[in-house]
Design a protein around this motif. Structure first.
Motif, PDB file in Angstrom:
ATOM      1  N   PHE A 113      -5.417   2.809  34.073  1.00  0.00           N
ATOM      2  CA  PHE A 113      -6.325   3.929  33.639  1.00  0.00           C
ATOM      3  C   PHE A 113      -5.971   5.243  34.355  1.00  0.00           C
ATOM      4  N   LYS A 114      -5.975   6.246  33.759  1.00  0.00           N
ATOM      5  CA  LYS A 114      -5.739   7.753  34.597  1.00  0.00           C
ATOM      6  C   LYS A 114      -7.330   7.906  35.081  1.00  0.00           C
ATOM      7  N   ILE A 115      -7.130   8.749  35.977  1.00  0.00           N
ATOM      8  CA  ILE A 115      -8.434   9.060  36.711  1.00  0.00           C
ATOM      9  C   ILE A 115      -9.717   9.471  35.851  1.00  0.00           C
ATOM     10  N   ARG A 116      -9.107  10.103  34.823  1.00  0.00           N
ATOM     11  CA  ARG A 116     -10.183  10.630  33.699  1.00  0.00           C
ATOM     12  C   ARG A 116     -10.923   9.401  33.070  1.00  0.00           C
ATOM     13  N   ASP A 117     -10.133   8.310  32.707  1.00  0.00           N
ATOM     14  CA  ASP A 117     -10.524   7.241  32.035  1.00  0.00           C
ATOM     15  C   ASP A 117     -11.632   6.377  33.086  1.00  0.00           C
ATOM     16  N   VAL A 118     -10.927   6.293  34.400  1.00  0.00           N
ATOM     17  CA  VAL A 118     -11.824   5.565  35.184  1.00  0.00           C
ATOM     18  C   VAL A 118     -13.015   6.192  35.565  1.00  0.00           C
ATOM     19  N   MET A 119     -13.013   7.590  35.461  1.00  0.00           N
ATOM     20  CA  MET A 119     -14.412   8.409  35.692  1.00  0.00           C
ATOM     21  C   MET A 119     -15.336   8.279  34.322  1.00  0.00           C
ATOM     22  N   GLU A 120     -14.408   8.257  33.268  1.00  0.00           N
ATOM     23  CA  GLU A 120     -15.247   8.291  32.006  1.00  0.00           C
ATOM     24  C   GLU A 120     -16.083   7.133  31.662  1.00  0.00           C
ATOM     25  N   GLU A 121     -15.694   5.988  32.118  1.00  0.00           N
ATOM     26  CA  GLU A 121     -16.266   4.704  31.848  1.00  0.00           C
ATOM     27  C   GLU A 121     -17.648   4.503  32.069  1.00  0.00           C
ATOM     28  N   PRO A 122     -18.209   4.778  33.154  1.00  0.00           N
ATOM     29  CA  PRO A 122     -19.647   4.782  33.573  1.00  0.00           C
ATOM     30  C   PRO A 122     -20.188   5.549  32.496  1.00  0.00           C
ATOM     31  N   LEU A 123     -19.923   6.798  32.139  1.00  0.00           N
ATOM     32  CA  LEU A 123     -20.704   7.542  31.272  1.00  0.00           C
ATOM     33  C   LEU A 123     -20.742   6.991  29.846  1.00  0.00           C
ATOM     34  N   ILE A 124     -19.795   6.484  29.394  1.00  0.00           N
ATOM     35  CA  ILE A 124     -19.673   5.888  28.240  1.00  0.00           C
ATOM     36  C   ILE A 124     -20.709   4.434  28.118  1.00  0.00           C
ATOM     37  N   ILE A 125     -20.659   3.781  29.198  1.00  0.00           N
ATOM     38  CA  ILE A 125     -21.458   2.755  29.452  1.00  0.00           C
ATOM     39  C   ILE A 125     -22.946   2.992  29.346  1.00  0.00           C
ATOM     40  N   HIS A 126     -23.153   4.079  29.930  1.00  0.00           N
ATOM     41  CA  HIS A 126     -24.695   4.271  30.091  1.00  0.00           C
ATOM     42  C   HIS A 126     -24.935   5.675  29.083  1.00  0.00           C
ATOM     43  N   LYS A 127     -24.062   5.851  28.074  1.00  0.00           N
ATOM     44  CA  LYS A 127     -24.573   6.774  27.141  1.00  0.00           C
ATOM     45  C   LYS A 127     -24.686   8.247  27.648  1.00  0.00           C
ATOM     46  N   LEU A 128     -24.000   8.635  28.424  1.00  0.00           N
ATOM     47  CA  LEU A 128     -24.236   9.928  28.831  1.00  0.00           C
ATOM     48  C   LEU A 128     -23.086  10.959  28.532  1.00  0.00           C
ATOM     49  N   GLY A 129     -23.527  12.218  28.010  1.00  0.00           N
ATOM     50  CA  GLY A 129     -22.762  13.341  27.561  1.00  0.00           C
ATOM     51  C   GLY A 129     -22.544  12.878  26.046  1.00  0.00           C
ATOM     52  N   GLU A 130     -22.617  14.079  25.188  1.00  0.00           N
ATOM     53  CA  GLU A 130     -22.593  13.926  23.757  1.00  0.00           C
ATOM     54  C   GLU A 130     -21.221  13.585  23.280  1.00  0.00           C
ATOM     55  N   ASP A 131     -20.174  14.252  23.717  1.00  0.00           N
ATOM     56  CA  ASP A 131     -18.758  13.866  23.340  1.00  0.00           C
ATOM     57  C   ASP A 131     -17.928  14.028  24.691  1.00  0.00           C
ATOM     58  N   ASP A 133     -15.730  16.143  25.316  1.00  0.00           N
ATOM     59  CA  ASP A 133     -15.716  17.540  26.137  1.00  0.00           C
ATOM     60  C   ASP A 133     -16.771  17.779  27.224  1.00  0.00           C
ATOM     61  N   ALA A 134     -18.154  17.258  26.765  1.00  0.00           N
ATOM     62  CA  ALA A 134     -19.256  17.294  27.691  1.00  0.00           C
ATOM     63  C   ALA A 134     -18.976  16.342  28.785  1.00  0.00           C
ATOM     64  N   ARG A 135     -18.494  15.333  28.552  1.00  0.00           N
ATOM     65  CA  ARG A 135     -18.173  14.122  29.648  1.00  0.00           C
ATOM     66  C   ARG A 135     -17.072  14.770  30.535  1.00  0.00           C
ATOM     67  N   MET A 136     -16.226  15.454  30.116  1.00  0.00           N
ATOM     68  CA  MET A 136     -15.078  15.924  30.972  1.00  0.00           C
ATOM     69  C   MET A 136     -15.633  16.844  31.739  1.00  0.00           C
ATOM     70  N   LYS A 137     -16.473  17.648  31.503  1.00  0.00           N
ATOM     71  CA  LYS A 137     -17.323  18.686  32.071  1.00  0.00           C
ATOM     72  C   LYS A 137     -18.039  18.191  33.269  1.00  0.00           C
ATOM     73  N   MET A 138     -18.515  16.871  32.967  1.00  0.00           N
ATOM     74  CA  MET A 138     -19.356  16.521  34.037  1.00  0.00           C
ATOM     75  C   MET A 138     -18.191  15.734  35.228  1.00  0.00           C
ATOM     76  N   ILE A 139     -17.296  15.399  34.519  1.00  0.00           N
ATOM     77  CA  ILE A 139     -16.302  14.662  35.474  1.00  0.00           C
ATOM     78  C   ILE A 139     -15.750  15.584  36.308  1.00  0.00           C
ATOM     79  N   GLU A 140     -15.447  16.901  35.818  1.00  0.00           N
ATOM     80  CA  GLU A 140     -14.728  18.090  36.876  1.00  0.00           C
ATOM     81  C   GLU A 140     -15.976  18.472  37.752  1.00  0.00           C
ATOM     82  N   LYS A 141     -17.018  18.553  37.360  1.00  0.00           N
ATOM     83  CA  LYS A 141     -18.021  18.950  38.328  1.00  0.00           C
ATOM     84  C   LYS A 141     -18.134  18.092  39.392  1.00  0.00           C
ATOM     85  N   ALA A 142     -18.034  16.611  38.995  1.00  0.00           N
ATOM     86  CA  ALA A 142     -18.114  15.749  40.142  1.00  0.00           C
ATOM     87  C   ALA A 142     -17.116  15.627  41.236  1.00  0.00           C
ATOM     88  N   LEU A 143     -15.788  15.911  40.477  1.00  0.00           N
ATOM     89  CA  LEU A 143     -14.488  16.152  41.377  1.00  0.00           C
ATOM     90  C   LEU A 143     -14.465  17.206  42.180  1.00  0.00           C
TER      91      LEU A 143
END
Lengths: 340, 323
Positions: A113-131, A133-143
Motif C-alpha cells: 500500500f502507498k501511504i495514502r492507502d494505508v491511511m485511507e483504510e481506517p477512514l473507509i472502515i469507519h465510514k468517515l469522509g464523504e468521498d 477528496d474529503a478523505r485525502m484532506k483529512m489525511i493531509e491534515k493528519a500528516l
C-alpha cells in the motif's frame, strides 16, 4: 477534579495451558497468569507509563485496554461507562476512541500500500469522509500534525521509502485520523535509532498537547519513561508493584524490584568502566505459569524475610501523595538501602 | 601496552548494481592488549561491517577494497580463505554476532551444537571436548548440565551466555561483540555486561564492543570510537568522551545529548535533525555537515583529517582545536 478517561479494576488475563490427565479428570486447570489483578486509572490529558521487563504483562495489559483480548476477570470503564464486555457496534465505536501505535513501524503497514492507502483504510472502515477528496484532506491534515511536510510528497510513497522515524510518524498520523481519546503506544520508539528517538517522543508529546490526547505508554526503558510520562507504574509478573510520579519513583524508589531496575540502567557518565555493576536482585524472572506464593518477588529479593513468603501477597499502599508500592518490609528496605 | 590488533586504512565497499557503497571508508585504529574498544554510531554507519571486515568475511556484494589488518603479529591481508579459517577466525579473533542467541538450532541440544563447533576446529577426544565445553559453560556462569537442554528451554540471557561461550572456545585473543545486550531486558543486560567485564579480567581478553548506545559503552569500554557514514569521526578514552570536558566532534556531542539519562531531570531531550546520508552519494567535505549546526564553508568543501587534539584523543572536525 481530574476526569478519569479509563479505569480498570482487578483486571486479570489468564491463558489456559496444557494440563495432565489427572488434572483433567479432577477438573483442574493450569494457567499462565499474564495479568493477575491490576487496578489503575488514567486521567484525561495524562501520559501514563507502564514499565517492566519482558514477560511482566505490560503488552497484555495494552491489548486488554485495546480490547484485542477479553479479560478473564475484572472490569474496565471508559468515560465511566462499563466496557468490559462489549460487542459489534459498541466495540467498533470503542476502537475509534482507543487507538494503538505499534512497536514495529516496519510490520504495522502493508508494504504493497502507498501511504495514502494505508491511511485511507481506517477512514473507509469507519465510514468517515464523504468521498475520496474529503478523505485525502483529512489525511493531509493528519500528516501535517505529525510534521510530515509536505504531505502530498509522502502520500504517494510506499512504506519502504520512509525511514523508521517517518514511518512511526505516519503510524501516529493514521491513529489521529479517527480522533481517538486514548492512544496505546506499545514501545513506539524501541526500534528507532537513538538519534531520532527523542524526535519521535517530542512529536508525540506535541500532538498530545495540541489535541488534548491521553497516552498509555508501554515500555521497558525507564529513561525515556521519566522524560515522557506524567505517572509511571512498574509491573512485575502480572502485578503493579509501584506507581507514582516519575521523579518520585525514580529518585526515591521503595520496592526492591524498582530499585534493581533502576540500578541496572546504564548511564553515559565517566568512571564506570572495569567496575562491576551492582544490581540488587537474584536469579531470573520466574514463569507466569508458576507464580511464587506470598509476595511474588520474594525469591529474587535480597531483603526477603519469612513474612514475605508466609503471609499473603502485599497490596498497594500509599507512602506519600500519589506514590504507591506493594512491599511489606518497605521500612526496612528503605533503611537498609538508603533513600534514592 | 602492546597492540594486539592494528587496523590501517581499512576499506570495505559494497559493489551494488546502483554503484559502490563505501560502507567502511578508510578507517584506522588499534586495540591494546586487555582493552575494550567501543564502536558506536547510528544504524548504517558501518560499525557491524567493520566487525565483519576484521574477520575478513564481508557479506556479498561487499569486498575488502584495501587496508591492512595485523592481529597478534600476523598480517591478515595476504592470507587466503582457508588459512583464515584454520588459523585466524575463532583462533585469534572471534565474534558474538548480533542476535547470536537466536541462531541456535532448535532441534539439537546445546551440547551437540557446541561440540560441532569444537570438533570442526580441533581434533579432540569426545571426553576431552566435553570437559572443555563444561569449563566454558561454567566460565560464563552456566551449569554443566546445560549441554542436555534445548534452546527453547533457555531464557534470552542464558542463550546470550551460550553464544559468548562458543566465541571463547578456541581461546581467541580478541572478541568482537555486536550489540550483545540490545535485545535483552535491563537487568539481564547488566548481568551480561558484568560477565564481559569479568571475562576480560580472568582471561586477559581484548574486546571490540559494537553498539548504538553510548550509555552502554560508558559502562564497558576503555576507549570509544565514534563512526559516522563509514568514517571514524572521534576516538577518545572513556574519560575524554564522558568526562566533564566531554567529546569534541559535534556529532558525538549531539549523540550524547540525545542519550536519555535516568537521573537527570530534563524537560526536553535533544535530537539530531535529518537522517544519515546515502552512502552511494556521500556529501562533499565533512560527511556530517548537512546535519551539523556548526558547519562552515570549509566543512562543505574539504574533508577534515583525523587529528590528535590531546593525548589519545583524535577528532576529525575543522571546528575542533588542540586542547
Amino acid at each position: 477534579m481530574t476526569e478519569k478517561i479509563i479505569e480498570v479494576k482487578d483486571l486479570q488475563k489468564w491463558f489456559p495451558i496444557r494440563r495432565s490427565i489427572s488434572q483433567f479428570f479432577k477438573g483442574e486447570h493450569n494457567y499462565v497468569k499474564a495479568v493477575d489483578g491490576i487496578s489503575f486509572s488514567i486521567n484525561r490529558g495524562e501520559i501514563f507509563g507502564l514499565v517492566g521487563e519482558s514477560g511482566c504483562g505490560k503488552t497484555t495489559t495494552g491489548k486488554l485496554i485495546m480490547k484485542l483480548l477479553e479479560p478473564t476477570e475484572g472490569t474496565m470503564f471508559l468515560n465511566g461507562e462499563d466496557v468490559t464486555h462489549i460487542e459489534k457496534d459498541e466495540l467498533k465505536r470503542y476502537r475509534r476512541n482507543v487507538q494503538m501505535i505499534f512497536q514495529d513501524p516496519y510490520a504495522s503497514m502493508n508494504p504493497r500500500f502507498k501511504i495514502r492507502d494505508v491511511m485511507e483504510e481506517p477512514l473507509i472502515i469507519h465510514k468517515l469522509g464523504e468521498d475520496r477528496d474529503a478523505r485525502m484532506k483529512m489525511i493531509e491534515k493528519a500528516l501535517m500534525e505529525v510534521k510530515l511536510n509536505p504531505p502530498d510528497e509522502f502520500l504517494v510513497r510506499y512504506p519502504h521509502m520512509l525511514s523508521g522515524g517517518q514511518r512511526q510518524r505516519a503510524a501516529t498520523a493514521r491513529t489521529l485520523l479517527l480522533n481517538p481519546e486514548l492512544l496505546v503506544a506499545d514501545e513506539p520508539v524501541s526500534m528507532i535509532d537513538l538519534s531520532t528517538r527523542a524526535e519521535i517522543l517530542h512529536m508525540m508529546k506535541e500532538v498530545q498537547r495540541d489535541l488534548g490526547l491521553t497516552y498509555l505508554y508501554i515500555t521497558h526503558d525507564l529513561s525515556t519513561a521519566r522524560y515522557f510520562t506524567d505517572r509511571i507504574a512498574v509491573m512485575y509478573l502480572g502485578k503493579i508493584i509501584e506507581i507514582g510520579d516519575p521523579d518520585d519513583v525514580i529518585d526515591n524508589p521503595v520496592h526492591p524490584y524498582t530499585r534493581a531496575l533502576i540500578a541496572a540502567v546504564c548511564e553515559p557518565v565517566a568512571g564506570k568502566v572495569n567496575k562491576p555493576k551492582v544490581v540488587p536482585i537474584k536469579g531470573e524472572i520466574p514463569s507466569a505459569a508458576n507464580i511464587p506464593k506470598g509476595c511474588r518477588f520474594h525469591p529474587r529479593c535480597p531483603y526477603a524475610k519469612e513474612e514475605c513468603w508466609e503471609k499473603e501477597e502485599p497490596q498497594l499502599q500509599e507512602i506519600e501523595d500519589g506514590h504507591f508500592h506493594a512491599c511489606r518490609r518497605w521500612k526496612e528496605v528503605v533503611e537498609e538501602a538508603g533513600r534514592g | 601496552m602492546d597492540n594486539i590488533l592494528t587496523v590501517d586504512n581499512l576499506k570495505l565497499y559494497y559493489y551494488t548494481s546502483k554503484g559502490v557503497v563505501k560502507a567502511v571508508d578508510d578507517i584506522s585504529f588499534s586495540l591494546k592488549k586487555g582493552e575494550t574498544l567501543g564502536l558506536v554510531g547510528e544504524s548504517g554507519c558501518g560499525k557491524t561491517t567493520t566487525g565483519f571486515a576484521l574477520l575478513k568475511m564481508p557479506t556479498p556484494p561487499g569486498k575488502i577494497a584495501g587496508g591492512k589488518i595485523v592481529i597478534d603479529g600476523i598480517d591478515m591481508t595476504p592470507l587466503r580463505e582457508n588459512e583464515m579459517r584454520r588459523n585466524i577466525r575463532w583462533e585469534k579473533i572471534s565474534m558474538v554476532f548480533q542476535g547470536a542467541m537466536n541462531t541456535l538450532t532448535p532441534v539439537y541440544t546445546i551440547g551437540k551444537q557446541m561440540m560441532e563447533t569444537l570438533q570442526e576446529h580441533r581434533e579432540m577426544e569426545r571426553e576431552e571436548a566435553r570437559k572443555r565445553i563444561e569449563k566454558y559453560l561454567n566460565l560464563v556462569g552456566l551449569s554443566g548440565d546445560m549441554v542436555k537442554r534445548y534452546p527453547h528451554e533457555l531464557s534470552g540471557g542464558m542463550k546470550q551466555r551460550i553464544a559468548i561461550a562458543t566465541a571463547l572456545f578456541l581461546e581467541p585473543k580478541v572478541i568482537i561483540c555486536d550489540e550483545p545486550t540490545t535485545a535483552l531486558d535491563v537487568i539481564v543486560q547488566a548481568q551480561i555486561i558484568n560477565l564481559l567485564k569479568d571475562l576480560k579480567e580472568k582471561l586477559d581478553l581484548s574486546f571490540i564492543f559494537i553498539t548504538h548506545d553510548l550509555a552502554t559503552e560508558a559502562e564497558v569500554s576503555d576507549r570509544i570510537a565514534v563512526m559516522y557514514a563509514g568514517k571514524i569521526v572521534e576516538i577518545g578514552t572513556n574519560q575524554q568522551i564522558y568526562g566533564e570536558q566531554g567529546p569534541c566532534h559535534p556529532y558525538t556531542r549531539n549523540l550524547l545529548a540525545a542519550t536519555p539519562r535516568l537521573h537527570a531531570k530534563v524537560s526536553e531531550l535533544s535530537f539530531i535533525p535529518g537522517a544519515p546520508p546515502d552512502l552511494l552519494e556521500p556529501p562533499s567535505g565533512c560527511r556530517f555537515h548537512p546535519r551539523c549546526a556548526l558547519a562552515m564553508d570549509k566543512c562543505r568543501e574539504e574533508e577534515p583529517p583525523l587529528i590528535e587534539i590531546e593525548e589519545e584523543h583524535m577528532v576529525a572536525c575543522w571546528r575542533c582545536e588542540k586542547r
